[in-house]
Design a protein around this motif. Structure first.
Motif, PDB file in Angstrom:
ATOM      1  N   CYS A  48      65.335  28.504  33.190  1.00 51.14           N
ATOM      2  CA  CYS A  48      65.318  29.640  32.416  1.00 51.14           C
ATOM      3  C   CYS A  48      66.545  30.396  33.220  1.00 51.14           C
ATOM      4  O   CYS A  48      66.223  30.448  34.561  1.00 51.14           O
ATOM      5  N   CYS A  51      65.063  33.785  35.303  1.00 51.96           N
ATOM      6  CA  CYS A  51      64.108  33.760  36.604  1.00 51.96           C
ATOM      7  C   CYS A  51      64.812  32.584  37.409  1.00 51.96           C
ATOM      8  O   CYS A  51      64.101  32.683  38.556  1.00 51.96           O
ATOM      9  N   HIS A  79      62.132  31.717  29.096  1.00 49.38           N
ATOM     10  CA  HIS A  79      60.816  32.310  29.088  1.00 49.38           C
ATOM     11  C   HIS A  79      60.912  33.506  28.070  1.00 49.38           C
ATOM     12  O   HIS A  79      61.621  34.293  28.068  1.00 49.38           O
ATOM     13  N   TRP A  82      60.687  36.873  29.551  1.00 45.87           N
ATOM     14  CA  TRP A  82      61.931  37.170  30.287  1.00 45.87           C
ATOM     15  C   TRP A  82      62.985  37.658  29.281  1.00 45.87           C
ATOM     16  O   TRP A  82      63.703  38.640  29.763  1.00 45.87           O
TER      17      TRP A  82
HETATM   18 ZN   LIG Z   1      61.970  32.486  33.160  1.00 47.19          ZN
END
Ligand SMILES: [Zn+2]
Length: 93
Positions: A48, A51, A79, A82
């Motif tokens: 991702c 993050c 995500h 996110w």
């Molecule tokens: Zn993430």
């Protein structure tokens, strides 16, 4: 003979088939095409970019790519949380 409805089925211009594609503005303010990936379709781990952690196999998530491309080379898997929170949790530059 029954009259056939010739209306074409909805088509997706994006490789990968039907989905719930939509356009959203991305972290950099430009338009991104966004598609939800259900857990059953998440068969590979992805990194991702929000993050910098891995999205595990079987975890439903979001795939997004710049809306002005066909997404073949530039998809990013995020995500879900996110991606939704990207405007308040800005990436550091
Ligand atoms: Zn993430």
């Amino acid at each position: 003979m029954p009259r056939r409805n010739n209306r074409p089925a909805p088509t997706q211009s994006v490789p990968g088939g039907a989905g719930h594609d939509r356009i959203e503005s991305g972290p950099d303010g430009s338009d991104y095409q966004v598609r939800a990936v259900p857990g059953a379709r998440a068969v590979k781990p992805y990194r991702c970019p929000g993050c910098d952690h891995e999205i595990a196999v079987g975890v439903a998530h979001i795939v997004a790519w710049p809306a002005d491309t066909d997404g073949a080379d530039d998809r990013r898997h995020w995500h879900s949380g996110w991606w939704r929170g990207r405007r308040t949790r800005r990436p550091t530059r």
